[in-house]
Design an enzyme around this catalytic site. Structure first.
Site, short mmCIF file in Angstrom:
data_model
loop_
_atom_site.label_atom_id
_atom_site.label_comp_id
_atom_site.label_asym_id
_atom_site.label_seq_id
_atom_site.Cartn_x
_atom_site.Cartn_y
_atom_site.Cartn_z
N ASN A 221 54.83 47.93 47.48
CA ASN A 221 54.82 48.72 48.74
C ASN A 221 55.89 48.12 49.81
O ASN A 221 56.00 47.01 49.62
CB ASN A 221 53.85 49.28 49.05
CG ASN A 221 52.71 48.35 49.45
OD1 ASN A 221 53.17 47.67 50.49
ND2 ASN A 221 51.55 48.45 48.95
N LYS A 300 59.12 39.88 28.57
CA LYS A 300 60.02 40.96 29.30
C LYS A 300 60.03 41.99 28.64
O LYS A 300 60.58 42.06 27.45
CB LYS A 300 61.35 40.22 29.72
CG LYS A 300 61.98 41.20 30.71
CD LYS A 300 63.47 40.54 30.99
CE LYS A 300 64.28 41.46 31.54
NZ LYS A 300 65.73 41.15 31.74
N ILE A 318 38.78 47.10 48.37
CA ILE A 318 38.28 45.96 48.73
C ILE A 318 37.36 46.22 50.08
O ILE A 318 36.33 45.46 49.90
CB ILE A 318 39.66 44.94 49.26
CG1 ILE A 318 40.37 44.52 47.79
CG2 ILE A 318 39.00 43.71 49.67
CD1 ILE A 318 41.72 43.98 48.05
O1 C5P Z 1 42.28 54.61 50.59
P1 C5P Z 1 43.33 54.00 51.55
O2 C5P Z 1 44.06 53.21 50.71
O3 C5P Z 1 44.07 54.91 52.17
O4 C5P Z 1 42.35 53.20 52.55
C1 C5P Z 1 43.04 52.40 53.43
C2 C5P Z 1 42.22 51.05 53.88
O5 C5P Z 1 41.72 50.63 52.68
C3 C5P Z 1 43.13 50.19 54.47
O6 C5P Z 1 42.08 49.59 55.22
C4 C5P Z 1 43.30 49.13 53.25
O7 C5P Z 1 43.49 47.85 53.51
C5 C5P Z 1 41.96 49.43 52.44
N1 C5P Z 1 41.94 49.18 50.98
C6 C5P Z 1 41.28 48.29 50.26
N2 C5P Z 1 41.49 48.24 49.05
C7 C5P Z 1 42.24 48.89 48.19
C8 C5P Z 1 42.68 50.23 48.95
C9 C5P Z 1 42.76 50.11 50.34
O8 C5P Z 1 40.89 47.50 50.90
N3 C5P Z 1 42.07 49.09 46.97
#
Ligand code: C5P
Length: 413
Positions: A221, A300, A318
């Site tokens: 992203n 690949k 996370i």
């Molecule tokens: O659910 P969403 O992705 O919108 O939530 C955003 C928050 O969750 C951010 O703080 C992002 O760093 C954290 N996040 C995470 N692990 C993920 C997805 C999002 O820690 N797999």
């Protein structure tokens, strides 16, 4: 009482076309009760006359370091001590470079070295000059040293270009000055001298993650890591011991912060779970990929078919996993939304069991992903705080202080 009553503001004007707005800036600051003195560089005098600024400020204008009469009236050290706050507007690329190099070859740069007052810089330059690596390096250096940045803003420029680099409008500069001055009236620390976060360990995730498709391709992203690194830098300057777990980014790690480099969400999860038990505060600023490829191809993939399908599986969340730990640190998440910001942010706060969530509207122009500016609304279960549009470094400082305050409250309850 007027908000700037009794405040002594030194306005430094350097040589940019936006200098034509400074008489109005002086008047608006005086309307709010400030005593304003003006210092001009040689370049500034090509755009606006000292006489105009003397008339609107009702104070003598200073423009020379080596003028015997001026030194007798109010010498440079006296002027540096007089100021409660220094605002440099417009600040050219040249003045930023001089200050970042520690030069003192004119009155304004000398004052920057000689003052103990906080200094805010309102950049004003062509968008290409703002984005030039030299200017960005000076911006990062000055932010790290505790200088505050008001802007720059984005839009059409005097040269016809469109982009980041415009000086903020006079009203915005006055509002930001009032906010900044009220923060030290509320006893917020001078980040150049005080270390309220000393002894705290902050763990911050930043940047994007990359999810491999095959040995040469990946899904990712637009996250630049700027916001997470700005938070790391602000927390470190305020005395915290800071570790950043970062995906692939091209920005410089703030000084005195530890960086753990990862590629994928799974790696970031592993590092965060390992390091979180040691941390007092966990800030999840990374733009973690929600899904990864189920079976990463070991060779690949050839384009032998007209269509192809990728099987995706959900990555671990996370921040939610950290917030579920029995000995969880004070946990702060981010919500980048394009609509209905409060509704989605509060939903995440509750669902992920966070202590705080900082929400930004990534659909707004000039803020969010890859931008140098941002604006946040910060929610806890019982309140919300708006942190208006500012440079990411300024915003990070305000956010870090807000986290610190809520963290301390949580220890008391
Ligand atoms: O659910 P969403 O992705 O919108 O939530 C955003 C928050 O969750 C951010 O703080 C992002 O760093 C954290 N996040 C995470 N692990 C993920 C997805 C999002 O820690 N797999």
């Amino acid at each position: 009482m007027q908000i700037l009553q009794g405040k002594k503001i030194l306005l430094g004007i350097s040589g940019g076309i936006a200098a034509y707005k400074t008489p109005e800036l002086v008047r608006r600051l005086k309307d709010k009760g400030a005593d304003v003195r003006v210092v001009m560089t040689e370049g500034a005098k090509a755009f606006i006359t000292p006489l105009t600024l003397q008339a609107v400020s009702a104070n003598a204008v200073s423009d020379s370091l080596l003028d015997t009469q001026a030194e007798l009236a109010m010498g440079h050290i006296e002027l540096a001590k007089w100021a409660d706050f220094i605002l440099i507007a417009p600040a050219t690329a040249d003045i930023m470079a001089k200050i970042a190099a520690g030069l003192a070859n004119d009155l304004l740069t000398t004052l920057c070295l000689a003052t103990a007052a906080p200094i805010a810089i309102a950049p004003a330059m062509n968008q290409q000059m703002w984005h030039n690596s030299a200017t960005q390096n000076n911006f990062n250096t000055l932010s790290t040293w505790g200088y505050t940045f008001f802007g720059p803003g984005t839009g059409e420029q005097a040269c016809g270009d469109v982009g980041l680099g415009r000086m903020l409008d006079v009203d915005e500069l006055v509002d930001l000055t009032c906010q900044k001055i009220s923060t030290f009236d509320n006893n917020e620390p001078n980040t150049l001298t005080e270390q309220p976060l000393k002894g705290q360990k902050w763990l911050i995730t930043a940047g994007p993650t990359r999810e491999a498709i095959d040995p040469v391709r990946y899904i990712s992203n637009h996250s630049s890591g700027k916001m997470g690194f700005a938070i790391a830098s602000a927390a470190q300057q305020l005395g915290a011991d800071v570790t950043i777990i970062s995906g692939p980014v091209s920005i410089t790690t703030p000084s005195h912060c530890r960086k753990v480099s990862i590629i994928s969400a799974t790696d970031m999860h592993q590092q965060a779970m390992d390091l979180a038990p040691e941390a007092n505060i966990f800030v999840a600023c990374a733009a973690v990929a929600d899904y990864r490829i189920d079976n990463i191809a070991s060779e690949k993939i050839k384009k032998s078919h007209n269509t192809m399908q990728l099987n995706l599986i959900k990555n671990p969340d996370i921040v939610a996993d950290i917030a579920a730990l029995s000995n969880k640190p004070f946990t702060v998440g981010f919500a980048a939304e394009t609509q209905d910001v409060e509704h989605y942010a509060r939903g995440k706060l509750a669902r992920k069991n966070l202590d705080m969530i900082a929400a930004n509207n990534v659909a707004s122009a000039g803020q969010g992903f890859n931008s140098d500016n941002n604006a946040l609304t910060v929610f806890t279960t019982d309140d919300e705080k708006v942190l208006p549009l500012a440079s990411k470094s300024e915003l990070a400082k305000q956010l870090v202080l807000h986290i610190q305050q809520k963290f301390e409250n949580s220890l008391k309850s």
